[in-house]
Design a protein around this motif. Structure first.
Motif, mmCIF file in Angstrom:
data_model
loop_
_atom_site.group_PDB
_atom_site.id
_atom_site.type_symbol
_atom_site.label_atom_id
_atom_site.label_comp_id
_atom_site.label_asym_id
_atom_site.label_seq_id
_atom_site.Cartn_x
_atom_site.Cartn_y
_atom_site.Cartn_z
ATOM 1 N N UNK A 1 23.610 46.307 -13.035
ATOM 2 C CA UNK A 1 23.440 45.000 -12.736
ATOM 3 C C UNK A 1 22.927 44.237 -13.757
ATOM 4 N N UNK A 2 22.095 44.891 -14.747
ATOM 5 C CA UNK A 2 21.828 44.350 -16.044
ATOM 6 C C UNK A 2 22.987 43.821 -16.703
ATOM 7 N N UNK A 3 23.759 44.727 -16.731
ATOM 8 C CA UNK A 3 25.041 44.515 -17.617
ATOM 9 C C UNK A 3 25.950 43.511 -16.916
ATOM 10 N N UNK A 4 26.093 43.282 -15.725
ATOM 11 C CA UNK A 4 26.844 42.205 -15.243
ATOM 12 C C UNK A 4 26.055 40.734 -15.468
ATOM 13 N N UNK A 5 24.844 40.770 -15.433
ATOM 14 C CA UNK A 5 23.892 39.680 -15.800
ATOM 15 C C UNK A 5 24.154 39.075 -17.348
ATOM 16 N N UNK A 6 24.294 40.492 -18.285
ATOM 17 C CA UNK A 6 24.824 40.258 -19.631
ATOM 18 C C UNK A 6 25.999 39.548 -19.797
ATOM 19 N N UNK A 7 26.995 40.334 -19.104
ATOM 20 C CA UNK A 7 28.280 39.712 -19.084
ATOM 21 C C UNK A 7 28.338 38.037 -18.898
ATOM 22 N N UNK A 8 27.720 37.832 -17.363
ATOM 23 C CA UNK A 8 27.796 36.365 -17.193
ATOM 24 C C UNK A 8 27.074 35.618 -18.123
ATOM 25 N N UNK A 9 26.043 35.953 -18.666
ATOM 26 C CA UNK A 9 25.135 35.192 -19.482
ATOM 27 C C UNK A 9 26.073 34.628 -20.959
ATOM 28 N N UNK A 10 26.585 36.119 -21.427
ATOM 29 C CA UNK A 10 27.241 35.691 -22.350
ATOM 30 C C UNK A 10 28.313 34.863 -22.633
ATOM 31 N N UNK B 1 16.111 26.202 -10.811
ATOM 32 C CA UNK B 1 17.020 26.703 -11.535
ATOM 33 C C UNK B 1 18.318 26.152 -11.336
ATOM 34 N N UNK B 2 18.609 25.344 -10.137
ATOM 35 C CA UNK B 2 20.108 25.157 -9.913
ATOM 36 C C UNK B 2 20.103 23.762 -9.448
ATOM 37 N N UNK C 1 21.947 31.304 -15.390
ATOM 38 C CA UNK C 1 20.528 31.994 -15.646
ATOM 39 C C UNK C 1 19.935 32.231 -14.267
ATOM 40 N N UNK C 2 20.151 31.232 -13.395
ATOM 41 C CA UNK C 2 19.617 31.251 -11.906
ATOM 42 C C UNK C 2 20.345 32.372 -11.350
ATOM 43 N N UNK C 3 21.745 32.318 -11.335
ATOM 44 C CA UNK C 3 22.576 33.257 -10.771
ATOM 45 C C UNK C 3 22.397 34.794 -11.655
ATOM 46 N N UNK C 4 22.180 34.710 -12.801
ATOM 47 C CA UNK C 4 21.769 36.260 -13.313
ATOM 48 C C UNK C 4 20.349 36.615 -12.834
ATOM 49 N N UNK C 5 19.575 35.684 -12.568
ATOM 50 C CA UNK C 5 18.293 36.263 -12.293
ATOM 51 C C UNK C 5 18.277 36.892 -10.877
ATOM 52 N N UNK C 6 19.445 36.459 -10.071
ATOM 53 C CA UNK C 6 19.523 36.989 -8.540
ATOM 54 C C UNK C 6 20.090 38.554 -9.058
#
Lengths: 252, 252
Positions: A173-182, B89-90, B159-164
Motif C-alpha cells: 500500500x505504501x508502494x501504491x501511494x508512492x506510485x500515485x504521488x510520483x 485535502x479535497x 495526496x488526500x487519496x494517497x493518505x487513504x
C-alpha cells in the motif's frame, strides 16, 4: 549461562548472531554454515565451521535456514537428545528430526541485512515439547532482551500469515501511494509522518477504534472522487476491495 | 507576528487551536464556532464567538470545517480582501469565495481527538493564488514547527487519496490481522513491533526496496498454505489481490 550453536547465515541468522554475541549470559560457542566464505569475516569473534561433524556440544542448536532446509538439516545433525530449534514461522515443530529434543524460536520481525536490529523490539514466539526446554528458550529470549510468548504451531502459522498482512501487504500500500504521488511529482516524504503515525496509533488503541476516513464514514462523494482520480485499474481494484472491507467492518 | 482567527471546532480545528495557541510569533485572536458550547471551555484562553459579524481583523482566517461547509462559510464571511484559507485535502482553492484572498493550509496527518499532536510531525501543504500569501502561510507553518510544501489542488487531492492508502487501508490490514490472530487466541501485542518497524523502514528506503515475503519471492508453497489457513472469503480476496499486486510490482 546458556551455550548456543548457530546454524545458517541468512538474514535471521546474521541478526541472531549479533544479538547472541552481544548478550550477557549467552555463550555463543560456534557458527556453522555450509558455505564458509559468508561467515569467514567473523572468524576472529566466534569459532566457525562448515562441517557438521565438528559441531561442539551446546545447550541449544538454533537452525536459522530457509524453510525447506530445516528438516534435512535436523536429520543430518550427527547427535541426538540435544535441544534443537528452528526459527521459521511456517515450519512445524515435528518437522525437526525426532531424535532431538525439539523446539521453535520464532522471532516475529522484519529483518533487513543492512540495519542492526534491537532485539527488545523483536517478540520471540516459543514452542517446545517439554516444559524444561521452554524454560531454556525463554531464558535465552530474555537474555536477548526480547519479550517472549508461548505459541503453538497453529498459532505460529497464523502469526506468520498475519505478518504478511501487516508487513508485506501494508508495504505494498505504501508502494501504491508512492506510485500515485510520483505520477503527480509529489515528494513521497510528505506521506512519511502519516505512515509512522498510523503505525503508532495502533500501539495503544485497536485498529477498529483507530479507523477514520471516507470508507468508514461512507462518504460516497469522496469515494467516487478518489476512484475517478485513480488512473490504474490495479489501484482502483485495491481501493474498492479495501473500501468495501472497511464499510463491512464498520457496519456500513 | 501573524494574527489568526480560527473557524471550526472539529478534530483538525482543535489540534490547530492547541498548536496556534502554543506557537510563538502567532497571535491567535479569536476562535469562532457556530455552536458555542463546544469551545466554551477555552474562553479563558482565547476570545470565542458564534457570530460571524463579531469576527475581528486578522492576517489569516483558517476555515477548518467539514468539506461541504467550506464554501458556504467562505461566502458568509462579512468582509473581503483578507486572506482566507481552508484545511481540506479535497476541496479546491477556488471553492473559497472569490471576494477573499484565498489559500489552502492542508495538514497531512491523522488527527485523533484524544492525543495531542506534535506539529513537527505534521507536514503542511500550502497553496495560494498570490506569492505574498504563500509567504504568510509558510511563515505560519514554520511558527507551528511544521515542514511545509508547495502543493497545487490536483497534487493535494492526490495526496488526500494517497493518505487513504497509507492510513485507512493500512489500518484495515492491521484490523484483518487482529481478526485472524484473535480467532486463534493470539495476543495482538506480538504484531505491534512489526507494524512499527514496517512503517519505520520506509522512512529511509523506498517501499519498493523494502518489500520482502512470499509474494515477492513468488513462494507458491507458502502462498497456498496461507490461502488454506484463511477462513474468511473477504480475507482471502485481500490476500489474493495484494499478493498479485506485489508479484506484478516485482516482475513475478
Amino acid at each position: 549461562m546458556i551455550s548456543v550453536v548457530l546454524i545458517g547465515a541468512g538474514n535471521v541468522a546474521t541478526h541472531l548472531y549479533h544479538a547472541l554475541n552481544k548478550a550477557k549470559n549467552v555463550d555463543l560457542r560456534q557458527w556453522y554454515n555450509r558455505s564458509l566464505p559468508s561467515i569467514e569475516s567473523y572468524k576472529n569473534q566466534v569459532s566457525i565451521t562448515n562441517n557438521l561433524n565438528d559441531l561442539v556440544e551446546a545447550d541449544v542448536y538454533i537452525i536459522a535456514v530457509s524453510d525447506d532446509a530445516v528438516k534435512p538439516l535436523s536429520i543430518a545433525l550427527p547427535f541426538e537428545n540435544r535441544l534443537v530449534v528452528h526459527t521459521s514461522g511456517s515450519v512445524g515443530i515435528h518437522d525437526l528430526d525426532k531424535k532431538h529434543k525439539r523446539g521453535v524460536l520464532y522471532p516475529l520481525q522484519t529483518f533487513s541485512k543492512s540495519s542492526e536490529l534491537d532485539f527488545s523490539n523483536v517478540p520471540i514466539c516459543i514452542e517446545t515439547l517439554e516444559k524444561e526446554d521452554f524454560k531454556t528458550l525463554s531464558t535465552l529470549a530474555k537474555a536477548l532482551g526480547s519479550t517472549y510468548y508461548k505459541i503453538n504451531t497453529e498459532q505460529r502459522q497464523t502469526l506468520h500469515l498475519s505478518a504478511v498482512f501487516v508487513n508485506n501487504f501494508t508495504n505494498q500500500l505504501y508502494r501504491v501511494a508512492h506510485e500515485i504521488s510520483d505520477a503527480k511529482s509529489i515528494d513521497f516524504d510528505i506521506l512519511k509522518p502519516l505512515i509512522l503515525e498510523t503505525a503508532k496509533k495502533v500501539q495503544h488503541i485497536s485498529p477498529y477504534m483507530a479507523q477514520t476516513g471516507p470508507a468508514k464514514r461512507n462518504d460516497k462523494k469522496t469515494i467516487k472522487k478518489h476512484l475517478k482520480l485513480l488512473e490504474h485499474q490495479d489501484h482502483k481494484a485495491i481501493y474498492q476491495l479495501l473500501t468495501n472491507a472497511i464499510k463491512k467492518t464498520h457496519g456500513r
